[in-house]
Structures are given as structure tokens and as C-alpha cells.
Design a protein around this motif. Sequence first.
Motif, PDB file in Angstrom:
ATOM      1  N   UNK A 134      50.403  57.209 -75.096  1.00 22.24           N
ATOM      2  CA  UNK A 134      51.045  56.178 -74.083  1.00 22.24           C
ATOM      3  C   UNK A 134      51.994  56.634 -73.503  1.00 22.24           C
ATOM      4  N   UNK A 135      52.867  57.513 -75.059  1.00 17.92           N
ATOM      5  CA  UNK A 135      53.743  58.575 -74.139  1.00 17.92           C
ATOM      6  C   UNK A 135      53.691  59.589 -73.764  1.00 17.92           C
ATOM      7  N   UNK A 136      53.089  59.897 -73.068  1.00 16.93           N
ATOM      8  CA  UNK A 136      52.772  61.073 -71.976  1.00 16.93           C
ATOM      9  C   UNK A 136      51.499  60.295 -71.244  1.00 16.93           C
ATOM     10  N   UNK A 137      50.442  59.191 -70.790  1.00 16.61           N
ATOM     11  CA  UNK A 137      50.409  58.297 -69.994  1.00 16.61           C
ATOM     12  C   UNK A 137      51.701  57.949 -68.780  1.00 16.61           C
ATOM     13  N   UNK A 138      52.500  56.987 -69.800  1.00 14.80           N
ATOM     14  CA  UNK A 138      53.451  57.124 -68.740  1.00 14.80           C
ATOM     15  C   UNK A 138      55.002  55.927 -69.973  1.00 14.80           C
ATOM     16  N   UNK A 139      55.264  57.490 -70.533  1.00 17.14           N
ATOM     17  CA  UNK A 139      56.974  57.326 -70.902  1.00 17.14           C
ATOM     18  C   UNK A 139      57.479  58.999 -71.040  1.00 17.14           C
ATOM     19  N   UNK A 140      58.222  59.263 -72.022  1.00 20.86           N
ATOM     20  CA  UNK A 140      59.272  59.973 -71.594  1.00 20.86           C
ATOM     21  C   UNK A 140      58.482  61.193 -71.537  1.00 20.86           C
ATOM     22  N   UNK A 141      56.620  61.785 -71.724  1.00 23.78           N
ATOM     23  CA  UNK A 141      56.296  62.521 -71.629  1.00 23.78           C
ATOM     24  C   UNK A 141      55.010  63.112 -70.816  1.00 23.78           C
ATOM     25  N   UNK A 142      55.119  62.746 -69.210  1.00 19.35           N
ATOM     26  CA  UNK A 142      54.597  62.159 -68.121  1.00 19.35           C
ATOM     27  C   UNK A 142      54.394  63.887 -67.744  1.00 19.35           C
ATOM     28  N   UNK A 143      55.817  64.471 -67.768  1.00 19.72           N
ATOM     29  CA  UNK A 143      55.674  65.509 -67.652  1.00 19.72           C
ATOM     30  C   UNK A 143      54.685  66.542 -67.750  1.00 19.72           C
TER      31      UNK A 143
ATOM     32  N   UNK B 270      75.388  73.749 -74.957  1.00 18.71           N
ATOM     33  CA  UNK B 270      74.617  72.543 -74.101  1.00 18.71           C
ATOM     34  C   UNK B 270      73.903  73.119 -72.882  1.00 18.71           C
ATOM     35  N   UNK B 271      72.396  72.699 -73.063  1.00 14.62           N
ATOM     36  CA  UNK B 271      71.897  73.084 -71.369  1.00 14.62           C
ATOM     37  C   UNK B 271      72.406  72.028 -70.422  1.00 14.62           C
ATOM     38  N   UNK B 272      72.448  71.028 -70.362  1.00 14.98           N
ATOM     39  CA  UNK B 272      72.605  70.460 -69.154  1.00 14.98           C
ATOM     40  C   UNK B 272      71.738  70.382 -68.110  1.00 14.98           C
ATOM     41  N   UNK B 273      72.061  71.365 -66.947  1.00 18.25           N
ATOM     42  CA  UNK B 273      71.426  71.330 -65.852  1.00 18.25           C
ATOM     43  C   UNK B 273      70.715  72.635 -65.988  1.00 18.25           C
ATOM     44  N   UNK B 274      69.112  73.168 -65.341  1.00 18.68           N
ATOM     45  CA  UNK B 274      68.238  74.397 -65.562  1.00 18.68           C
ATOM     46  C   UNK B 274      67.969  74.296 -63.946  1.00 18.68           C
ATOM     47  N   UNK B 275      68.265  75.031 -63.404  1.00 17.51           N
ATOM     48  CA  UNK B 275      66.604  74.556 -61.898  1.00 17.51           C
ATOM     49  C   UNK B 275      67.189  73.921 -61.950  1.00 17.51           C
ATOM     50  N   UNK B 276      68.440  73.529 -61.905  1.00 22.28           N
ATOM     51  CA  UNK B 276      68.275  72.112 -60.464  1.00 22.28           C
ATOM     52  C   UNK B 276      68.093  70.853 -62.003  1.00 22.28           C
ATOM     53  N   UNK B 277      67.096  70.715 -62.555  1.00 22.53           N
ATOM     54  CA  UNK B 277      67.014  69.880 -63.389  1.00 22.53           C
ATOM     55  C   UNK B 277      67.556  69.151 -64.668  1.00 22.53           C
ATOM     56  N   UNK B 278      67.634  68.015 -64.853  1.00 26.33           N
ATOM     57  CA  UNK B 278      68.624  67.905 -66.165  1.00 26.33           C
ATOM     58  C   UNK B 278      67.839  68.384 -67.646  1.00 26.33           C
ATOM     59  N   UNK B 279      67.959  69.349 -68.429  1.00 23.25           N
ATOM     60  CA  UNK B 279      67.415  69.531 -69.441  1.00 23.25           C
ATOM     61  C   UNK B 279      67.015  68.161 -70.238  1.00 23.25           C
ATOM     62  N   UNK B 280      65.909  67.881 -70.641  1.00 23.97           N
ATOM     63  CA  UNK B 280      65.495  66.806 -71.802  1.00 23.97           C
ATOM     64  C   UNK B 280      64.356  66.919 -72.348  1.00 23.97           C
ATOM     65  N   UNK B 281      63.938  67.020 -73.476  1.00 23.36           N
ATOM     66  CA  UNK B 281      62.052  66.968 -73.605  1.00 23.36           C
ATOM     67  C   UNK B 281      61.001  66.917 -73.148  1.00 23.36           C
ATOM     68  N   UNK B 282      61.124  65.554 -71.791  1.00 17.41           N
ATOM     69  CA  UNK B 282      60.499  65.030 -71.002  1.00 17.41           C
ATOM     70  C   UNK B 282      61.026  66.048 -69.584  1.00 17.41           C
ATOM     71  N   UNK B 283      61.418  66.995 -69.640  1.00 16.16           N
ATOM     72  CA  UNK B 283      61.722  67.540 -68.377  1.00 16.16           C
ATOM     73  C   UNK B 283      60.937  69.243 -68.274  1.00 16.16           C
ATOM     74  N   UNK B 284      62.129  70.276 -68.726  1.00 12.00           N
ATOM     75  CA  UNK B 284      61.961  71.439 -69.093  1.00 12.00           C
ATOM     76  C   UNK B 284      60.278  71.765 -69.670  1.00 12.00           C
TER      77      UNK B 284
END
Length: 398
Positions: free
Chosen positions: A191-200, A244-258
Motif C-alpha cells: 500500500x505504501x507503493x500503491x498510494x503512499x509515500x513510495x508511489x514513485x 543537507x541536500x534539500x533541492x536537487x534537480x528542482x525536486x526536494x529530496x525525500x525518500x519518496x522522490x530521488x
Amino acid sequence: DMVGGRDFGDMKFNLATQAKRQPGSTFKVFVLLAALEQGVSPYMTFNPNGTVVFDIFGSEPWEVSNYHNASFDVNEMPILEATVRSVNVVYSQLIMRIGAYGFAGLAMDMGIETQLNPYPAIGLGGLTIGVSPLEVCTAFSTLANYGVKNEPVAILKVVDKDGIVMEEHQPNSAQVLSSINAFRAIEIMQQVMLRGTGTNARLDDRQTAGKTGTTQEIENAWFTGFTTNLATSVWMGYPEENIEMDIVHDIRVVGGTHPAMIWNLFMTEATKDLPIENFERPQDDMINVQVVPNHETGEYMIPNRFTPEDQIIIKQYRYGQEPIEQMPIPEDAIPLMPMVALIPINEANHILIEAGYTNILYKNERFADVPSGYTHRQEPMWGQPVELIQKITIWVNP
């Protein structure tokens, strides 16, 4: 496959096996598993809002907020939903309920090699010493393998020039977690990957389960997940130190992005020639569940967080036939926040202490409409149910 750095010629340090970094919410998986093993229902609810503070024996109080101080439009959130949305405030309360010893031991049994001191904060990834991606991947592969741990190995056998096997790895397996509770956790992590923080990270052609992890200062970001036949952990950070990484390639770094997107790109290729399978429910599907008898209906229900411990019993059910309805929370279980604005600070403090609130922060802020030493603003607002573990902030005109 293991990638531990850009170039071994430049850096002999293997980030995958030697770098010890904070795992963030990745460790919520071990809390979830320990709760399931203790019979806690994933449908038990906690309040997901506010900042909460817990007194820790022999240590400083433990203060927990949601990522970016997120708040929700509900006051009751099931553990299942809090896993899908990675809600710290719910998980901190679950940690205090089940105890740090249980999930610290389970994490090490599953493959975390770093010695974990059983402090509650480790359940949200606040470790004294961090963990390596290899450790995290090993532990998640134990989960993917329905609770059977296999030691990670790089060399399976050594063969001489004549084809004679000189040395061969002997697998060493151990069941460290019940297979049915591993499966229940896998379902929630799907469910994390279907509709939560891990959809990417989700793969289009096969079932996947996983968990994001982000440290508070965004110095480390993780995505760890698996299919039925391959587990992968992606860590993102600076190799030299915590920066601190913050923004990389115009996207905020969190586990669910990059990290999730990297995981997806890698796993799309890595699983191309692997069979497409679904996670299978184990044949032995009996589970222990904490329940409480509802004397009005004669039925068993799951306890709420205020149910006295001496009323809770453990019963066995086939998974899917257990109660999932929670005992109603009594109206008087959560006190109403008193009105403590526009009065002298000593009076406000007395009212709050009498009501049972002990985690109070007073902030000086000029406000001309009240005399010096008077309160003029409060958070949370009065008249609403506010639990005693919540942090109360009062603004005072200096």
C-alpha cells in the motif's frame, strides 16, 4: 549487484557496506513487525496530530513531530494508514506501547548488524550509530523471504582451473519472524507503493513492497523495497559527511522522490528476466491478536489506546477472520483543552498543570492588548480534545 561508490581508484571506502547513516522512517517497518508479533492490530488508532512528548526514564524527554509539522483532518488514524503515510506522531505512540526492546532485537535478528541500543527514538531512525545500505537490504530481504533470514554473501564458490570446487558457500538460514506476520507487513508495504509515500518506486508489471526513509535535516534519503525475488536498497547522501541536500534537480529530496525514482529505474531493468509473481499468503495463517470483550454485544473487539491492560487478552484467529473494529474511545478519555489565553502566566500554568498537561512551552511575543506577563495566544486552541502527551505552546506578552 552492489554499487559502493563512483570509482574504487578514487575512494577505497565502500558506501554500501561501510557507510553508517541514519535510516529515518525505514525503521518503522521493524516497529510494525514487532507490533504484529505482539498481537497489536494494524487497525488500532492513534491521534496523528501535534507535537507529542514522552518522559523517558534516565534520559531527556522524547519530543516527536511529523515531517514538516504535517497535520491531518482526523484525530484517529489506524497504524496501517500511518505506515502508508509515514506518520511519526502515530508511530512514536506505537513505539511507547510496544517497547523499544522488542523491535530493536527483531531488527538485529533480521539483518541489522549495528548494535541497537533500545531507545524509543530508534524506531523513527534516530540511531546512535547509523546503518549501512547492505544491513537494511538484508533485513528487508528477510521480510521478503517471509521471515527467513539468509546471510548476505558475495562469493558463492571458488573453482580452480580444472573446474574443481575449492570452496563453496553453505547457506545458513533461520526463521526469525513468523511467516504470516511477514506477509501482513508486506501487504501494508504494498500500500505504501500503491498510494503512499513510495508511489514513485512502483513497478508497472509486478507486485512491489517498500518503505521510504528521510532524516530530519535531509542529510540521508532512502528507499528500500522488494519484489518476490529481488530486494534493493537505495541510499542517497553526500559520501564525505552528513550534508543537507534539500533541492536537487528542482525536486526536494525525500525518500519518496530521488531514491524511489532511482529504485524504480534500477528495478525495472534488474527484474526484466525474473518471473512475475505475486506475494503468497503462507499456509500457516494463524495470528495472535490482542482483543477485549465488548460486554454489551458479547463480541470481541480490538482495544483502543486507552483500554486498561488488564482487560486485554490474546486470542488466535485465522488471518482475515480476526476482529478489526476498535472499542469506542470513551468521551472523557481525552480532556478538553482549557482556555488559558488573556490571563496571567502563573494562572495559565496552574490551570494546565491541574488539567494534567506537563509539556508546556512559553514563548515571549509582544502583544499590546494585554498587560505584561499575560498570555495572549495558545496552541492547541481551547475547547477541543487534546491528549496529555501533546506539547502545549503559550505566547506571553513580556
